[in-house]
Design an enzyme around this catalytic site. Structure first.
Site, PDB file in Angstrom:
ATOM      1  N   GLY A 238      -8.814   0.522  -2.529  1.00 47.83           N
ATOM      2  CA  GLY A 238      -9.222   1.755  -1.873  1.00 47.83           C
ATOM      3  C   GLY A 238      -8.190   2.308  -0.924  1.00 47.83           C
TER       4      GLY A 238
ATOM      5  N   ARG B 120     -15.416  -2.073   7.000  1.00 47.20           N
ATOM      6  CA  ARG B 120     -14.339  -1.469   6.191  1.00 47.20           C
ATOM      7  C   ARG B 120     -14.948  -0.500   5.179  1.00 47.20           C
ATOM      8  NH1 ARG B 120     -13.180  -1.178   0.438  1.00 47.20           N
ATOM      9  NH2 ARG B 120     -10.934  -0.980   0.179  1.00 47.20           N
ATOM     10  N   VAL B 121     -14.388   0.681   5.103  1.00 44.76           N
ATOM     11  CA  VAL B 121     -14.836   1.659   4.109  1.00 44.76           C
ATOM     12  C   VAL B 121     -13.656   1.935   3.178  1.00 44.76           C
ATOM     13  CG1 VAL B 121     -15.650   4.015   3.748  1.00 44.76           C
ATOM     14  CG2 VAL B 121     -16.515   2.679   5.677  1.00 44.76           C
ATOM     15  N   GLY B 122     -13.912   1.932   1.885  1.00 48.54           N
ATOM     16  CA  GLY B 122     -12.844   2.167   0.913  1.00 48.54           C
ATOM     17  C   GLY B 122     -12.789   3.615   0.467  1.00 48.54           C
ATOM     18  N   ASP B 123     -12.178   3.826  -0.678  1.00 48.77           N
ATOM     19  CA  ASP B 123     -11.978   5.176  -1.210  1.00 48.77           C
ATOM     20  C   ASP B 123     -13.220   5.746  -1.889  1.00 48.77           C
ATOM     21  OD1 ASP B 123     -11.586   3.095  -3.209  1.00 48.77           O
ATOM     22  OD2 ASP B 123     -11.155   4.742  -4.586  1.00 48.77           O
TER      23      ASP B 123
ATOM     24  N   THR C 116     -16.213  -2.342  -9.558  1.00 49.57           N
ATOM     25  CA  THR C 116     -16.753  -1.073  -9.051  1.00 49.57           C
ATOM     26  C   THR C 116     -17.130  -0.170 -10.224  1.00 49.57           C
ATOM     27  OG1 THR C 116     -15.602  -1.068  -6.960  1.00 49.57           O
ATOM     28  CG2 THR C 116     -15.868   1.065  -7.975  1.00 49.57           C
TER      29      THR C 116
ATOM     30  N   GLY D  21     -10.038   0.722  -7.729  1.00 55.06           N
ATOM     31  CA  GLY D  21      -8.826  -0.028  -7.402  1.00 55.06           C
ATOM     32  C   GLY D  21      -8.780  -0.275  -5.917  1.00 55.06           C
TER      33      GLY D  21
END
Ligand code: ASP
Length: 304
Positions: A227, A201-204, A173, A225
Site C-alpha cells: 500500500g 496503519r492504513v494502506g492504499d 486483498t 500490493g
C-alpha cells in the site's frame, strides 16, 4: 474484473489449492455477469462481487483478513461510482463482516468520503449493520502467518514476494471493477492490509486514487500490493490520468502505470483496469496476481 491479491504465491504448489482460488474467482465473476445481464448497475456488481470475496476466508478481506501487530484484524475498504466521482471509504475497522458495504453506506448515507475506526463503527450501527463476533474473522492460517511474521520482526504483504518467506505466501486483498450496459464504471477494493502491520496503519485500498478509482470518462481501477508504494505513486488516479490526458486505452494506460510505479517507487503489486469502452487490462510487478475478467460479455478468464 476481480482480483484476489498479488505476490509470489509459491505456496500454491498443488493443483487443489490453485483450483480453489481460481474457482472462487470464476464463481464471483459469473455472479457479477448475472447482475449486469439482469440490468444491475456497475456499482451493484462491484459491491456484490467484493462482498462475496470478503466472505471467502481464503482472501485477505472480511473473514480471513490478516492480523496486525496486536494479533487483531483491522480492515480498510473503498468503493467509487464513476458516474459522478462519488466515493465512500472506511479504514481500520473491526467486527464488520463486509467493510465494502459500510464504505457504500459512507458514500450514499453520509456527506463524507472516509470514516475511520470507532467513528466508522458507530456509523455502521447507525446504518443498522450488525457487528460480527471477533472469532468470525480469525482463521488458523492467519494466526500461523502472523506468528511467523512476528518472529521475524517484519511486516509483509499477504503474498509476500521475498524468496525466504515463500511458505508464508497465501491469500490476498480483493478488488472488483465493472462497466454496465449504460457505460457506467465502478470500482471496489477491500483488505485486511499487510501482515503484522502497526496498529492504526492504513494502506492504499481505502485511499481514493491510490487503491481504487472510477471515472466514466476514463476507467475503473482496483490495486493490490504494498500500500505504501501505491499511495506514494497515487497509482489508480495516475492510470486514469494517462487515459484522460493522453487518450490511452486500458492496456496502454496499465502498462504506463506499471512503468511509473516501477520507475518512481519500485512498487510491488498489480492493478486491474477497465476503460470506458469496456476493454480489460491487468498488470503487475510481482510474480503473480490472482485475477479474472469477462470482457464484452465473453467467456470468463481466470489466472494467476
Ligand atoms: N494493498 C494492501 C495494503 O497495503 C495489501 C494487499 O493488496 O494485499 O493494505
Amino acid at each position: 474484473m476481480v482480483h484476489g491479491g498479488a505476490g509470489a504465491m509459491d505456496n500454491i504448489k498443488d493443483n487443489k489449492t490453485a483450483v480453489r482460488y481460481l474457482e472462487s474467482i470464476r464463481r464471483v465473476l459469473e455472479h457479477g455477469r448475472e447482475i449486469l445481464t439482469l440490468g444491475g448497475s456497475a456499482l451493484q456488481a462491484v459491491e456484490t462481487c467484493a462482498s462475496l470475496l470478503e466472505d471467502d476466508p481464503i482472501f485477505n478481506a472480511g473473514c480471513g483478513s490478516v492480523l496486525n501487530e496486536e494479533g487483531k484484524v483491522e480492515m480498510d475498504a473503498a468503493i467509487m461510482d464513476g458516474r459522478n466521482l462519488s466515493a465512500g471509504a472506511v479504514a481500520a475497522v473491526d467486527n464488520i463482516s463486509n467493510p465494502i458495504q459500510l464504505a457504500r453506506f459512507v458514500m450514499t448515507e453520509s456527506e463524507h468520503v472516509m470514516l475511520i475506526s470507532e467513528g466508522a463503527i458507530r456509523f455502521a450501527e447507525h446504518c443498522g449493520m450488525d457487528r460480527a463476533p471477533e472469532n468470525y474473522f480469525y482463521t488458523p492460517d492467519r494466526i500461523e502467518q502472523f506468528n511467523k511474521a512476528r518472529l521475524k520482526h517484519k511486516v509483509m504483504l499477504d503474498h509476500d514476494d521475498t524468496e525466504n518467506d515463500s511458505e508464508d505466501q497465501k491469500y490476498g486483498t480483493i478488488g472488483a471493477i465493472a462497466r454496465d450496459s449504460d457505460g457506467n464504471l465502478a470500482a471496489a477494493t477491500s483488505t485486511g492490509g499487510i501482515v503484522n502491520k502497526r496498529m492504526g496503519r492504513v494502506g492504499d485500498s481505502p485511499i481514493i486514487g491510490a487503491g481504487v478509482y472510477a471515472d466514466n470518462e476514463t476507467c475503473a481501477v482496483s490495486a493490490t500490493g504494498y500500500g505504501e508504494d501505491f499511495m506514494r505513486s497515487v497509482i489508480a488516479k495516475t492510470i486514469s490520468d494517462f487515459i484522460y490526458m493522453k487518450g490511452m486505452n486500458a492496456e496502454q494506460a496499465t502498462q504506463a502505470g506499471i512503468q511509473y510505479l516501477t520507475d518512481k517507487v519500485n512498487g510491488r503489486g498489480g492493478v486491474i483496469v477497465i476503460d470506458k469502452l469496456g476493454n480489460c487490462a491487468s498488470g503487475f510487478t510481482t510474480k503473480k496476481m490472482i485475477h479474472g475478467w469477462i470482457e464484452q460479455g465473453g467467456h470468463a478468464v481466470v489466472r494467476f
